[in-house]
Design an enzyme around this catalytic site. Sequence first.
Site, mmCIF file in Angstrom:
data_model
loop_
_atom_site.group_PDB
_atom_site.id
_atom_site.type_symbol
_atom_site.label_atom_id
_atom_site.label_comp_id
_atom_site.label_asym_id
_atom_site.label_seq_id
_atom_site.Cartn_x
_atom_site.Cartn_y
_atom_site.Cartn_z
ATOM 1 N N HIS A 74 -15.810 10.701 3.050
ATOM 2 C CA HIS A 74 -15.095 11.900 2.594
ATOM 3 C C HIS A 74 -15.341 12.070 1.103
ATOM 4 C CE1 HIS A 74 -11.967 12.393 6.024
ATOM 5 N NE2 HIS A 74 -13.033 11.749 6.455
ATOM 6 N N TYR A 203 -2.779 14.918 1.341
ATOM 7 C CA TYR A 203 -1.542 14.311 0.859
ATOM 8 C C TYR A 203 -0.616 15.464 0.500
ATOM 9 C CZ TYR A 203 -3.843 9.732 0.341
ATOM 10 O OH TYR A 203 -4.494 8.542 0.575
ATOM 11 N N LYS A 299 -4.664 1.399 -1.200
ATOM 12 C CA LYS A 299 -5.285 0.361 -2.021
ATOM 13 C C LYS A 299 -5.237 -1.057 -1.449
ATOM 14 C CE LYS A 299 -6.848 2.691 -5.371
ATOM 15 N NZ LYS A 299 -8.007 3.253 -4.680
ATOM 16 N N TYR A 387 -8.829 6.665 -7.129
ATOM 17 C CA TYR A 387 -8.784 6.767 -5.667
ATOM 18 C C TYR A 387 -10.068 6.234 -5.024
ATOM 19 C CZ TYR A 387 -7.506 8.531 -1.083
ATOM 20 O OH TYR A 387 -7.178 8.609 0.249
HETATM 21 P P1 FAD Z 1 -3.336 -9.494 6.114
HETATM 22 O O1 FAD Z 1 -4.104 -8.371 6.674
HETATM 23 O O2 FAD Z 1 -1.844 -9.460 6.204
HETATM 24 O O3 FAD Z 1 -3.875 -10.818 6.804
HETATM 25 C C1 FAD Z 1 -3.197 -12.051 6.683
HETATM 26 C C2 FAD Z 1 -3.500 -12.901 7.902
HETATM 27 O O4 FAD Z 1 -2.848 -14.155 7.729
HETATM 28 C C3 FAD Z 1 -2.960 -12.286 9.188
HETATM 29 O O5 FAD Z 1 -3.977 -12.260 10.179
HETATM 30 C C4 FAD Z 1 -1.804 -13.203 9.560
HETATM 31 O O6 FAD Z 1 -1.640 -13.330 10.957
HETATM 32 C C5 FAD Z 1 -2.247 -14.517 8.942
HETATM 33 N N1 FAD Z 1 -1.112 -15.407 8.677
HETATM 34 C C6 FAD Z 1 0.117 -15.097 8.229
HETATM 35 N N2 FAD Z 1 0.894 -16.193 8.176
HETATM 36 C C7 FAD Z 1 0.121 -17.223 8.599
HETATM 37 C C8 FAD Z 1 0.374 -18.604 8.787
HETATM 38 N N3 FAD Z 1 1.575 -19.132 8.560
HETATM 39 N N4 FAD Z 1 -0.639 -19.367 9.216
HETATM 40 C C9 FAD Z 1 -1.867 -18.842 9.487
HETATM 41 N N5 FAD Z 1 -2.147 -17.521 9.345
HETATM 42 C C10 FAD Z 1 -1.161 -16.737 8.906
HETATM 43 N N6 FAD Z 1 -4.907 -0.640 2.568
HETATM 44 C C11 FAD Z 1 -5.990 0.082 2.160
HETATM 45 O O7 FAD Z 1 -6.782 -0.436 1.362
HETATM 46 N N7 FAD Z 1 -6.246 1.357 2.589
HETATM 47 C C12 FAD Z 1 -5.406 1.979 3.445
HETATM 48 O O8 FAD Z 1 -5.686 3.108 3.870
HETATM 49 C C13 FAD Z 1 -4.238 1.273 3.876
HETATM 50 N N8 FAD Z 1 -3.375 1.832 4.747
HETATM 51 C C14 FAD Z 1 -2.411 1.058 5.317
HETATM 52 C C15 FAD Z 1 -1.666 1.623 6.315
HETATM 53 C C16 FAD Z 1 -0.711 0.840 6.957
HETATM 54 C C17 FAD Z 1 0.045 1.474 8.068
HETATM 55 C C18 FAD Z 1 -0.499 -0.528 6.576
HETATM 56 C C19 FAD Z 1 0.526 -1.379 7.299
HETATM 57 C C20 FAD Z 1 -1.234 -1.085 5.561
HETATM 58 C C21 FAD Z 1 -2.199 -0.310 4.929
HETATM 59 N N9 FAD Z 1 -3.010 -0.845 3.931
HETATM 60 C C22 FAD Z 1 -4.043 -0.097 3.438
HETATM 61 C C23 FAD Z 1 -2.800 -2.219 3.463
HETATM 62 C C24 FAD Z 1 -3.718 -3.229 4.148
HETATM 63 O O9 FAD Z 1 -3.616 -3.124 5.554
HETATM 64 C C25 FAD Z 1 -3.389 -4.658 3.680
HETATM 65 O O10 FAD Z 1 -3.306 -4.660 2.270
HETATM 66 C C26 FAD Z 1 -4.442 -5.665 4.139
HETATM 67 O O11 FAD Z 1 -4.283 -5.965 5.517
HETATM 68 C C27 FAD Z 1 -4.352 -6.986 3.354
HETATM 69 O O12 FAD Z 1 -5.272 -7.919 3.854
HETATM 70 P P2 FAD Z 1 -4.982 -9.479 3.761
HETATM 71 O O13 FAD Z 1 -6.143 -10.141 4.423
HETATM 72 O O14 FAD Z 1 -4.656 -9.855 2.370
HETATM 73 O O15 FAD Z 1 -3.647 -9.713 4.565
HETATM 74 C C1 DHB Z 2 -4.485 6.063 5.586
HETATM 75 C C2 DHB Z 2 -3.577 5.166 5.063
HETATM 76 C C3 DHB Z 2 -3.173 5.314 3.760
HETATM 77 O O1 DHB Z 2 -2.293 4.442 3.229
HETATM 78 C C4 DHB Z 2 -3.648 6.347 2.970
HETATM 79 O O2 DHB Z 2 -3.212 6.481 1.705
HETATM 80 C C5 DHB Z 2 -4.564 7.227 3.492
HETATM 81 C C6 DHB Z 2 -4.983 7.080 4.810
HETATM 82 C C7 DHB Z 2 -4.917 5.892 7.006
HETATM 83 O O3 DHB Z 2 -4.420 4.976 7.667
HETATM 84 O O4 DHB Z 2 -5.740 6.690 7.460
#
Ligand code: FAD
Ligand code: DHB
Length: 396
Positions: A74, A203, A299, A387
Amino acid sequence: MATRTQVCIIGAGPAGLLLSHMLHLQGIESIVVEQQTRAAIEGTIKAGVLEHPTVELLGQLGVGARLRREGFAHRGIGLAFGGRRHRIDLHGLTGGKSITVYPQHELIKDLIAAVLANGTAIEFGAGAVSLHDIDGIHPSVRYTRDGTGREIRCEFVGGCDGFHGPSRQAIPAALRQEYLKVYPCAWFGILCHAPPSSEELVYAHSERGFGLVSTRTPAVQRMYFQCAPGDQVDDWPDERIWAELRARMANDEGWTLKEGPIFKKDIIAMRSFVCETMQHGRLFLAGDSAHIVPPTGAKGLNLAAGDVALLARALGRYYRHNSRTDLDRYSAIAIKRVWRSEHFSWFMTSMLHEFAGEDAMTRRFRRAQLDYLVSSRAAATSLAENYVGLPFVGVE
Ligand code: FAD
Ligand code: DHB
């Protein structure tokens, strides 16, 4: 039962899997310990937006092929308020950069496949994971699997276990400074079968609060709207959801949402959180284990990738040159980018949501900020460069 490896990584989210793959490419061994099953992490709906530096990194690491094929680039986003939609030309304002819409769980599938193809073990379904001796020279991670106690003896631990994992808690409380802000709202997210309502993400700010039109595929759309923090999924039958989304997107331009059957609903908490420091002894935190952003700036996943890019390089230098210099500076360097993203996510959240109890002046300030963004090239450029993602630090 004890196993040895160089780096034990806790968590098979984007941070842990990417770290394992980047270490492998530098000849460094790791084992990943994950509490959930493979099916569970491959099926959890989370993020959708990948920044330009994240996409570039994944391409360089050889895990970007499906993302390039199936993701959607995009070149702009819409900002809707006051009955009108305005376009922020991300591509034009940033010298040709864009964002890519590609679901996090698809990226997780790509990364799991790459890590397993590297010959690296992922210990799915690990229980009672605990960290030991992280401030000595022989740290270890203990857990149970299939009813037996297991131990991984290692040289470093990558704490990639998200906000609720045990890694951050393994840093003594007295050495951790934590910053937390909880927003008085949540996001309600849906997936529905419908064609896209807009070619680019929108947005929206309205007096009823925030709304977001995103997408997944030409036939599946993702939308969000601000709801009350205590709301439950069952409080929102489909007709109420569509009525609210229509109200949030109301405009004078004749643009309407394309509606369709909703097949997934979820509620997402809104908070900003930072843990300083991101390291202790031989433990290094990356991703949500060290920081959380509200989702408005898209982010979280990207910030996790930025941490890992820096950490993998520092570990690479350690093993190639036997030098801890970069490892010792990891937290100090990573945290600057973290705070930049934290600020941007807070800024987007404050500008686009409505909070109960705000005074009339705060609302006028918000509108002044929105008007400025869509009338000043300088203001729009600042939003666009944040962004699409600021460059990852420490990556050559
Ligand atoms: P996580 O994805 O939380 O992974 C951590 C892993 O550790 C998990 O698999 C978990 O099961 C495991 N774990 C936890 N505890 C233990 C334990 N005790 N022992 C072993 N394993 C364990 N970010 C963006 O950049 N862009 C977006 O558009 C965006 N939109 C989002 C929309 C939604 C609805 C949500 C919920 C989040 C969004 N985010 C977005 C944020 C993004 O999903 C997270 O920041 C990202 O998943 C972080 O990755 P991570 O690997 O640090 O943690
Ligand atoms: C999506 C999630 C976000 O947090 C955002 O800012 C934009 C898009 C998504 O899940 O598509």
